[in-house]
Write an enzyme that holds these catalytic residues in place. Structure first.
Site, PDB file in Angstrom:
ATOM      1  CG  HIS A  61      -1.911  -1.040   1.362  1.00  0.00           C
ATOM      2  ND1 HIS A  61      -2.095  -1.776   2.512  1.00  0.00           N
ATOM      3  CD2 HIS A  61      -2.820  -1.513   0.471  1.00  0.00           C
ATOM      4  CE1 HIS A  61      -3.073  -2.637   2.335  1.00  0.00           C
ATOM      5  NE2 HIS A  61      -3.533  -2.505   1.099  1.00  0.00           N
TER       6      HIS A  61
ATOM      7  CB  SER B  26      -4.365  -6.565   4.710  1.00  0.00           C
ATOM      8  OG  SER B  26      -3.995  -5.314   4.195  1.00  0.00           O
TER       9      SER B  26
ATOM     10  CE  LYS C 118     -22.059  -8.767   9.745  1.00  0.00           C
ATOM     11  NZ  LYS C 118     -22.186  -9.577   8.507  1.00  0.00           N
TER      12      LYS C 118
ATOM     13  NE  ARG D 255      -2.513  -7.654  -4.305  1.00  0.00           N
ATOM     14  CZ  ARG D 255      -3.262  -8.000  -3.277  1.00  0.00           C
ATOM     15  NH1 ARG D 255      -2.734  -8.074  -2.080  1.00  0.00           N
ATOM     16  NH2 ARG D 255      -4.527  -8.306  -3.437  1.00  0.00           N
TER      17      ARG D 255
END
Ligand code: PNS
Length: 165
Positions: free
Chosen positions: A22, A133, A46, A95
């Protein structure tokens, strides 16, 4: 603050957490546009590992010396947020080919919702093409090293999370 003549880009994402992939895209965007707004989606998952406030604080820390990088959080439709920020560009990183299908869907939906806003895809440096991530969280949770793949402040926060659990 953005001025009327500024070319503003929004770089949206969950950033749970921010990775060096990022960061690479943001720095490329900061060279290309007058201003790049890192826009953290508040309710992406969530059960995110980091709260939106933690993600905001970490990203702000990483870019504190970059005057044309703003870090913000948003809710709702991305195109509405981009309009509020007077952004004419949405930046997304690509990517690998596997990213393409979903990114194309999002770009075309966003074009339908906000025809004046253009999506621009940027490739990160090769060494980050496998970094996500999700994988960072998994590797770290299982005790693997993530140094060099995330900013130091993110690594520290990951360590703090692990110490608390
Ligand atoms: O980092 P991510 O999870 O790939 O980012 C996805 C994100 C935040 C860019 C996307 O979920 C989004 O833009 N959400 C906001 C709601 C919205 O506008 N949805 C329609 C987009 S096609």
């Amino acid at each position: 603050m953005s001025t009327a003549r500024e070319r503003v880009a929004v770089y949206p994402g969950s950033f749970d957490p921010l990775t060096n992939g990022h960061v690479d895209i943001i720095l490329r965007g900061a060279r290309l546009f007058d201003r790049i707004v890192v826009a953290i989606l508040r309710n992406a998952e969530k059960h995110p590992l980091f709260t939106p406030e933690e993600r905001l604080a970490m990203a702000r820390d990483v870019f504190r010396e970059h005057a044309n990088v703003d870090v913000d959080a948003f809710d709702g439709l991305l195109v509405d947020y981009a309009s509020r920020r007077k952004a004419s560009v949405i930046v997304r990183g690509l990517r690998a080919v596997s990213d393409f299908e979903f990114e194309l869907q999002m770009a075309l939906m966003n074009r339908r919702l906000g025809p004046d806003i253009e999506t621009v895809f940027m490739m990160p440096a090769e060494q980050y093409t496998y970094v996500s991530s999700r994988l960072i969280k998994e590797v770290f949770a299982l005790g693997g090293p993530v140094a060099g793949l995330v900013p130091e402040v993110v690594e520290e926060h990951l360590r703090e999370k692990r110490a608390k659990n």
